[in-house]
Design an enzyme around this catalytic site. Sequence first.
Site, mmCIF file in Angstrom:
data_model
loop_
_atom_site.group_PDB
_atom_site.id
_atom_site.type_symbol
_atom_site.label_atom_id
_atom_site.label_comp_id
_atom_site.label_asym_id
_atom_site.label_seq_id
_atom_site.Cartn_x
_atom_site.Cartn_y
_atom_site.Cartn_z
ATOM 1 N N ARG A 28 0.888 -1.178 -0.054
ATOM 2 C CA ARG A 28 0.042 0.010 -0.041
ATOM 3 C C ARG A 28 0.662 1.341 -0.061
ATOM 4 O O ARG A 28 1.809 1.423 0.787
ATOM 5 C CB ARG A 28 -1.016 0.054 1.206
ATOM 6 C CG ARG A 28 -1.964 -1.030 1.233
ATOM 7 C CD ARG A 28 -2.877 -1.191 2.544
ATOM 8 N NE ARG A 28 -3.748 -2.344 2.307
ATOM 9 C CZ ARG A 28 -4.483 -2.820 3.199
ATOM 10 N NH1 ARG A 28 -4.835 -1.829 4.181
ATOM 11 N NH2 ARG A 28 -5.346 -3.802 3.330
ATOM 12 N N ARG A 55 1.987 1.100 10.040
ATOM 13 C CA ARG A 55 1.568 1.601 8.802
ATOM 14 C C ARG A 55 2.815 1.506 7.658
ATOM 15 O O ARG A 55 3.451 2.187 7.737
ATOM 16 C CB ARG A 55 1.024 2.954 8.931
ATOM 17 C CG ARG A 55 0.025 3.445 7.691
ATOM 18 C CD ARG A 55 -0.274 4.797 7.990
ATOM 19 N NE ARG A 55 -1.090 5.055 9.057
ATOM 20 C CZ ARG A 55 -2.511 4.957 9.150
ATOM 21 N NH1 ARG A 55 -3.131 4.379 8.108
ATOM 22 N NH2 ARG A 55 -3.038 5.032 10.145
ATOM 23 N N GLU A 70 -6.795 -0.825 15.281
ATOM 24 C CA GLU A 70 -7.423 -1.656 14.383
ATOM 25 C C GLU A 70 -6.576 -2.938 14.332
ATOM 26 O O GLU A 70 -5.246 -2.624 13.674
ATOM 27 C CB GLU A 70 -7.946 -0.950 13.146
ATOM 28 C CG GLU A 70 -8.558 -1.903 12.173
ATOM 29 C CD GLU A 70 -8.606 -1.318 10.982
ATOM 30 O OE1 GLU A 70 -8.848 -2.291 10.059
ATOM 31 O OE2 GLU A 70 -8.802 -0.084 10.809
ATOM 32 N N SER A 120 -10.802 -5.660 10.277
ATOM 33 C CA SER A 120 -11.926 -4.941 9.726
ATOM 34 C C SER A 120 -12.805 -6.344 9.033
ATOM 35 O O SER A 120 -12.385 -6.738 8.061
ATOM 36 C CB SER A 120 -11.588 -3.955 8.779
ATOM 37 O OG SER A 120 -12.785 -3.135 8.652
ATOM 38 N N ARG A 133 0.716 -6.426 12.804
ATOM 39 C CA ARG A 133 0.248 -5.504 13.841
ATOM 40 C C ARG A 133 -0.250 -6.550 14.848
ATOM 41 O O ARG A 133 -0.110 -6.191 16.255
ATOM 42 C CB ARG A 133 -1.343 -4.961 13.434
ATOM 43 C CG ARG A 133 -1.148 -3.842 12.697
ATOM 44 C CD ARG A 133 -2.408 -2.950 12.443
ATOM 45 N NE ARG A 133 -2.113 -1.877 11.479
ATOM 46 C CZ ARG A 133 -3.073 -0.791 11.581
ATOM 47 N NH1 ARG A 133 -4.108 -0.851 12.210
ATOM 48 N NH2 ARG A 133 -2.642 0.117 10.700
#
Length: 425
Positions: A261, A276, A348, A351, A390
């Site tokens: 990403r 991130r 988070e 999801s 994460r």
Amino acid sequence: MLDLKFVQKNLDAVSQGLARRCKTEPDVAEFARLDEARIALIREAEALKAERNSGSAEVAKLKRAGQDATELMARMSAMGERVKELDAELAVIEAQERDWLLKVPNIPHESTPDGCTENDNPVLRHWGAKPEFAFAPKEHWELGQALGGLDFERAGKLTGSRFCVSFGWAARLERALGAFMLDCAAENGYTEVIPPYIVNKASMTGTGQLPKFEEDLFKIQGQDYYLIPTAEVPVTNLHAGEVLEEDQLPLGYCALTPCFRSEAGSYGKDTKGLIRQHQFHKVELVRFAHPDTSFEELERLTGHAEMVLQRLGLHYRVIQLCGGDLGFSSCKTYDIEVWLPGQDKYREISSCSNFLDFQARRANIRFKAKGAKKSEFLHTLNGSGLAVGRTLVAVLENGQQADGSVLLPEALRPYMGGVERIGPK
């Protein structure tokens, strides 16, 4: 993608759906103008075609009577040319309507709460207790560097910012977490898949990454290929253009893949550590469901993701995203947020979303009910089960000890060759 006929007949509902998302774009009035033009073109073309058919009968009648039909035939020829022009104009309008549809997000489900930002997301439940420390807990990047496992400086030398090199125990821990998550998924009935990590434009469009989020993707220069931002893209598109049988549903796949990403728009956010990154690993859970049971499947999918955290003994909470915080393709989403004591906040880690037929319509994924003459679009769902990096962050921060070592969850120890604790060399 929303159903074109639904949009044409329910512009107010689409406008209200965008309002619940706190969005003003795309402009519903623009679609209304396009559709008015489409209807006008169709009416004119149909009127000319009807007149031309009538004229053909009149020409035949004149010829049988030995009369001159030249003028009428010339007029009919002009009508034919005009019909061709109208058909061409109609094709342009219909293409513009499709382009508009591709930019429209899904409409929030009625059970999705109202709100515009993450501050409006209600907390549904907690699991476990926050760990207590007799010392000030450190952040994962401090622990990882002190224990010799995470090296951001060398990654910067190799590539740039937002990358990390994992050494020794850290590399093995990431591998162990991925294997543990895949085993949990298999226990819940998912079929493991290793898909391509490079996909074409059609696949990206099928799951909703294109055209809206192109700046967030890594495109391979000179080719119509992209690095996957999530395994959701190739795994959902496994059945693109196919018709499944009703008794195949629900169907579940899991995949452990790297994800890429660009993190466009995240400048200055989470610049330290693994939260991130431009490249990370994630186990993705994808489900294909019957429209009558997709919301039950969403609860089941969320439970599968929660099971991983529960077996690791990590405290977390589940929130429901409000309309303004929903992802582009989702109509209803639960976020699972794990507690990170080093950061003193929830972050988070998964999801889980129900897309209804939004993705299935874009990718043309259907099923055929028993005894039915026609097929219909199924529903797709997906969730992280979990984001590996994460989860590694959570294991480090929650398992840290006063002497700087990290105590590993019991569930991971078999995957780590029996290692119970990570200590400094």
